[in-house]
Design an enzyme around this catalytic site. Structure first.
Site, PDB file in Angstrom:
ATOM      1  N   HIS A  77       0.836  -1.208   0.000  1.00  0.00           N
ATOM      2  CA  HIS A  77       0.000   0.000   0.000  1.00  0.00           C
ATOM      3  C   HIS A  77       0.870   1.257   0.000  1.00  0.00           C
ATOM      4  O   HIS A  77       1.816   1.355   0.773  1.00  0.00           O
ATOM      5  CB  HIS A  77      -0.906   0.023   1.239  1.00  0.00           C
ATOM      6  CG  HIS A  77      -2.073  -0.905   1.125  1.00  0.00           C
ATOM      7  ND1 HIS A  77      -3.318  -0.605   1.582  1.00  0.00           N
ATOM      8  CD2 HIS A  77      -2.168  -2.136   0.572  1.00  0.00           C
ATOM      9  CE1 HIS A  77      -4.138  -1.604   1.324  1.00  0.00           C
ATOM     10  NE2 HIS A  77      -3.462  -2.551   0.721  1.00  0.00           N
ATOM     11  N   TYR A 206      -9.605   5.092   7.374  1.00  0.00           N
ATOM     12  CA  TYR A 206      -9.766   5.416   8.797  1.00  0.00           C
ATOM     13  C   TYR A 206     -10.839   6.493   8.869  1.00  0.00           C
ATOM     14  O   TYR A 206     -10.630   7.606   8.382  1.00  0.00           O
ATOM     15  CB  TYR A 206      -8.457   5.969   9.373  1.00  0.00           C
ATOM     16  CG  TYR A 206      -7.349   4.938   9.549  1.00  0.00           C
ATOM     17  CD1 TYR A 206      -6.567   4.531   8.476  1.00  0.00           C
ATOM     18  CD2 TYR A 206      -7.089   4.396  10.804  1.00  0.00           C
ATOM     19  CE1 TYR A 206      -5.554   3.601   8.640  1.00  0.00           C
ATOM     20  CE2 TYR A 206      -6.062   3.459  10.979  1.00  0.00           C
ATOM     21  CZ  TYR A 206      -5.306   3.076   9.896  1.00  0.00           C
ATOM     22  OH  TYR A 206      -4.311   2.158  10.072  1.00  0.00           O
ATOM     23  N   PRO A 294      -4.511  -0.173  18.631  1.00  0.00           N
ATOM     24  CA  PRO A 294      -4.223  -0.596  17.249  1.00  0.00           C
ATOM     25  C   PRO A 294      -4.371   0.485  16.193  1.00  0.00           C
ATOM     26  O   PRO A 294      -4.084   0.238  15.020  1.00  0.00           O
ATOM     27  CB  PRO A 294      -5.238  -1.724  17.017  1.00  0.00           C
ATOM     28  CG  PRO A 294      -6.345  -1.449  17.975  1.00  0.00           C
ATOM     29  CD  PRO A 294      -5.733  -0.783  19.159  1.00  0.00           C
ATOM     30  N   LYS A 298       0.807  -0.476  15.086  1.00  0.00           N
ATOM     31  CA  LYS A 298       2.222  -0.536  15.461  1.00  0.00           C
ATOM     32  C   LYS A 298       2.623  -1.770  16.280  1.00  0.00           C
ATOM     33  O   LYS A 298       3.817  -2.017  16.476  1.00  0.00           O
ATOM     34  CB  LYS A 298       2.597   0.716  16.279  1.00  0.00           C
ATOM     35  CG  LYS A 298       2.604   1.980  15.457  1.00  0.00           C
ATOM     36  CD  LYS A 298       3.803   2.030  14.536  1.00  0.00           C
ATOM     37  CE  LYS A 298       3.726   3.108  13.496  1.00  0.00           C
ATOM     38  NZ  LYS A 298       3.695   2.645  12.120  1.00  0.00           N
ATOM     39  N   TYR A 386       3.634   6.398  10.005  1.00  0.00           N
ATOM     40  CA  TYR A 386       2.833   5.239   9.592  1.00  0.00           C
ATOM     41  C   TYR A 386       3.686   4.191   8.871  1.00  0.00           C
ATOM     42  O   TYR A 386       3.561   3.001   9.140  1.00  0.00           O
ATOM     43  CB  TYR A 386       1.687   5.712   8.694  1.00  0.00           C
ATOM     44  CG  TYR A 386       0.582   4.698   8.553  1.00  0.00           C
ATOM     45  CD1 TYR A 386      -0.434   4.609   9.495  1.00  0.00           C
ATOM     46  CD2 TYR A 386       0.554   3.809   7.476  1.00  0.00           C
ATOM     47  CE1 TYR A 386      -1.454   3.671   9.367  1.00  0.00           C
ATOM     48  CE2 TYR A 386      -0.459   2.869   7.343  1.00  0.00           C
ATOM     49  CZ  TYR A 386      -1.456   2.806   8.294  1.00  0.00           C
ATOM     50  OH  TYR A 386      -2.460   1.872   8.169  1.00  0.00           O
TER      51      TYR A 386
END
Ligand code: APR
Ligand code: PHB
Length: 392
Positions: A77, A206, A294, A298, A386
């Site tokens: 991704h 998200y 979550p 990580k 990220y």
């Protein structure tokens, strides 16, 4: 009659991602280890957890000789989507984070690959083996007592790696007077499902919604992984399939393709760090030492980063006798741990609904989301964290 004492260089408690990767890296450096796992092989291989690997975590799998299936089946991704106020905003991770990316590959697939490699090499890994005692950590011969096949065994080692997760025994074996614990429990949990249905979008979404957070992830083009913010004491029985799908439709603002729900569960959200990560010859790694909510994906990556630091220290120790890497392990690992704790806490605070927030605090959340998604600096902050901060 007591079973004979086993001997090894590194006794590893726990066959999760942390313990298994450590064993694999050590084996390739010619260092012996024994892995002791309380659960069965079937149990650890089928436990559904998160599934997002940082750029460097994937490289760790390759360097350890177990990246082949991940590279074939993992989904690379280059961006994620943040959704709020009725609009979707893409964060171009790879463009903003120096060409780095993330890979969706289920944690239990990582565990399966590492177990297969260890067993193929004929290296010791005991399933259904519960460690119940850790002793002599201030000596050069610490021990792990464990129960297996109806008998008590003792594993004598040079070093003990406590990779037995949040509920293991290793953290409690650290001298209480030297430990400090930092913790935050969030006033919500995640209801997660794995369903046989195509993912909502080709990138993770998200969503921050008035009714609560939602996340749309995936495992393959045919399997979707979805999460909903819920109450910490939520009862799964109150969530029939249609209620779950309806709520996902609302929060993700779409008409999701529905399919059979293969797995469902509720995960509490918690931030937790135990310091230090070493006492004598006992070293903690992964969830045994720290937990993250979550939202930043990580957990697995932090466990892998600990392995990176500890394995290098162990290789130096067994090759040359130097203890400098072992002595600095806790401090080095914790610097990165705290940065991942910060990012995970921040993403959680940014995206979830807090019932106790005042209207002013809600506006602050909205303004921060607006800023982050319209400023290159804001998006870069998300992107570089990220895809993963440097391992060292
Ligand atoms: N004896 C032997 N094994 C034990 C004991 C014990 N007393 N107690 C726990 N274990 C085992 C558990 O059964 C589990 O398989 O230790 C293992 C710990 O593995 P994980 O919980 O997966 O922890 P870790 O390897 O640190 O991986 C961290 O896992 O929880 C997720 O989100 C988290 O992705 C992160 C990752
Ligand atoms: C998952 O796919 O399980 C997943 C992805 C991203 C997260 C958490 C979980 O932040």
């Amino acid at each position: 009659m007591p079973a004979p004492t086993l001997r090894t260089q590194v006794g590893i408690i726990g066959a999760g991602p942390a313990g298994l990767l450590l064993g694999q890296v050590l084996a390739r450096a010619g260092i012996e280890s024994v892995v002791i796992e309380a659960q069965s092989r079937a149990y650890v291989e089928s436990r559904v957890r998160a599934g997002l690997m940082e750029h460097d975590a994937c490289q760790q799998m390759r360097d350890a000789g177990v990246g082949e299936r991940m590279d074939r089946e993992g989904l690379v991704h280059h961006g994620i989507v943040l959704r709020f106020g009725g609009t979707s905003h893409r964060i171009p991770l790879t463009d903003l984070a120096g060409g780095r990316h993330v890979t969706v590959y289920g944690q239990q697939e990582v565990v399966k690959d590492l177990i297969a490699a260890r067993l193929a090499d004929g290296l010791p890994l005991f399933f259904d083996a519960q460690a119940h005692a850790i002793g002599a950590i201030d000596t050069a011969r610490p021990t792990v007592g464990f129960h297996h096949d109806g008998a008590d065994h003792v594993l004598e080692c040079d070093i003990i790696a406590g990779a037995d997760g949040f509920h293991g025994i290793s953290r409690d074996a650290m001298p209480a007077d030297m430990m400090r614990v930092f913790e935050r429990v969030y006033p919500f949990a995640w209801l997660g499902i794995l369903a046989e249905a195509p993912p909502v979008s080709h990138e993770l979404v998200y969503a921050s919604h008035d009714r609560g957070f939602a996340l749309a992830s995936m495992r393959s083009p045919k399997i979707t992984r979805l999460y909903l913010q819920c109450a910490p004491d939520e009862n799964l029985a109150d969530w029939p399939d249609t209620r779950i799908w309806d709520e996902l439709d609302t929060r993700l603002a779409g008409k999701l393709t529905r399919g059979p729900i293969l797995q469902r569960g509720i995960t509490p959200l918690r931030s937790f760090v135990a310091e230090p990560m070493r006492a004598g010859r006992l070293f903690l790694l992964g969830d045994a030492a720290h937990i993250v909510p979550p939202t930043g994906a990580k957990g697995l990556n932090l466990a892998f980063a600990d392995v990176h630091v500890l394995s290098a220290a162990l290789v130096a120790f067994f090759r040359t006798g130097t203890t400098s890497g072992l002595d600095s392990y806790s401090e080095t690992a914790l610097r990165r741990v705290w940065k991942a704790e910060r990012f995970s806490w921040w993403m959680t605070t940014l995206l979830h609904r807090f019932d106790a927030y005042s209207p002013f605090e809600r506006r602050m959340q909205q303004a921060e989301l607006d800023y982050l998604t319209t400023s290159r600096a804001g998006m870069t902050t998300i992107a570089e964290n990220y895809v993963g901060l440097p391992l060292l």
